[in-house]
Design a protein around this motif. Structure first.
Motif: not given
Length: 174
Positions: A61-88
Motif C-alpha cells: 500500500l505504501i509503495i503504491a501510494e508513493a508511486k502515485r505521489s511521485l507521479v503527481k510531483m513529476i506532472r504537477g497538479y491542481t487542487v481546488q481551495e474552498k474558503r467561506t467568508v462570514t460576518a458577525d
C-alpha cells in the motif's frame, strides 16, 4: 495473559494493514500486553504468518501510494481551495451563540508545479543509461610518465637521468 483467538488476530492485522502503529499502540488497542504479542509471535505460526502477510500488504500500500505521489510531483497538479467568508451580525440566537452571515464562498484553483528533484529522481532511476547523478571517469590506455618515456631511446633516457637534458630541450627536438 489474554486468550488467543481469531478476533484478536484479525484486529491486530487490520491495524497493521491500515497504518504504521507501533507494537505498543496495537497491543493497547486490542487489549493485550506486548509480552503476549511477542509470545504469540514465537509460539503460534499462524499468528506470525498473519502478521507477516499484513505487514507485506501495508508495505505494498505504501509503495503504491508513493508511486502515485511521485507521479503527481513529476506532472504537477491542481487542487481546488474552498474558503467561506462570514460576518458577525452582532446578534445572538436563543442559545446565546452569535449569528453569523455568510458573505461569500470563494473557490480557487491552485496549481502546483512539477518538483525538479522528483523529476531528476525518476529519470535517474528509470533511465540510468541516459540520466546519471554522477560522472564516470574512464581511463583507457596507459597514462603518466611510463607512456611518455616509452618512445625515448636508451641514450635519451640516460640524458634525462643524468640531468643533461631538460623538458624544454626534449620538446623542441620532437
Amino acid at each position: 495473559m489474554a486468550k488467543y483467538n481469531k478476533k484478536i488476530v484479525d484486529n491486530i492485522c487490520a491495524l497493521i494493514r491500515t497504518d504504521s502503529y507501533t507494537i505498543a499502540e496495537i497491543c493497547e488497542k486490542v487489549g493485550i500486553v506486548k509480552d503476549t504479542y511477542y509470545s504469540w509471535l514465537k509460539t503460534k505460526s499462524d499468528f506470525s504468518d498473519a502478521i507477516k502477510k499484513a505487514e507485506d500488504e501495508f508495505n505494498d500500500l505504501i509503495i503504491a501510494e508513493a508511486k502515485r505521489s511521485l507521479v503527481k510531483m513529476i506532472r504537477g497538479y491542481t487542487v481546488q481551495e474552498k474558503r467561506t467568508v462570514t460576518a458577525d451580525t452582532g446578534k445572538k440566537d436563543d442559545n446565546g451563540k452569535p449569528i453569523v452571515r455568510v458573505k461569500e464562498h470563494v473557490v480557487t484553483d491552485k496549481h502546483y508545479q512539477p518538483v525538479p528533484a522528483a523529476v531528476i529522481f525518476a529519470l535517474t532511476n528509470r533511465d540510468p543509461d541516459n540520466w546519471k547523478n554522477r560522472q564516470e571517469n574512464k581511463v583507457s590506455g596507459e597514462v603518466g610518465i611510463k607512456s611518455s618515456l616509452e618512445s625515448l631511446s636508451d641514450e635519451e633516457l640516460q640524458k634525462i637521468v643524468d640531468g643533461d637534458e631538460t623538458d624544454q630541450e626534449r620538446n623542441t627536438d620532437s
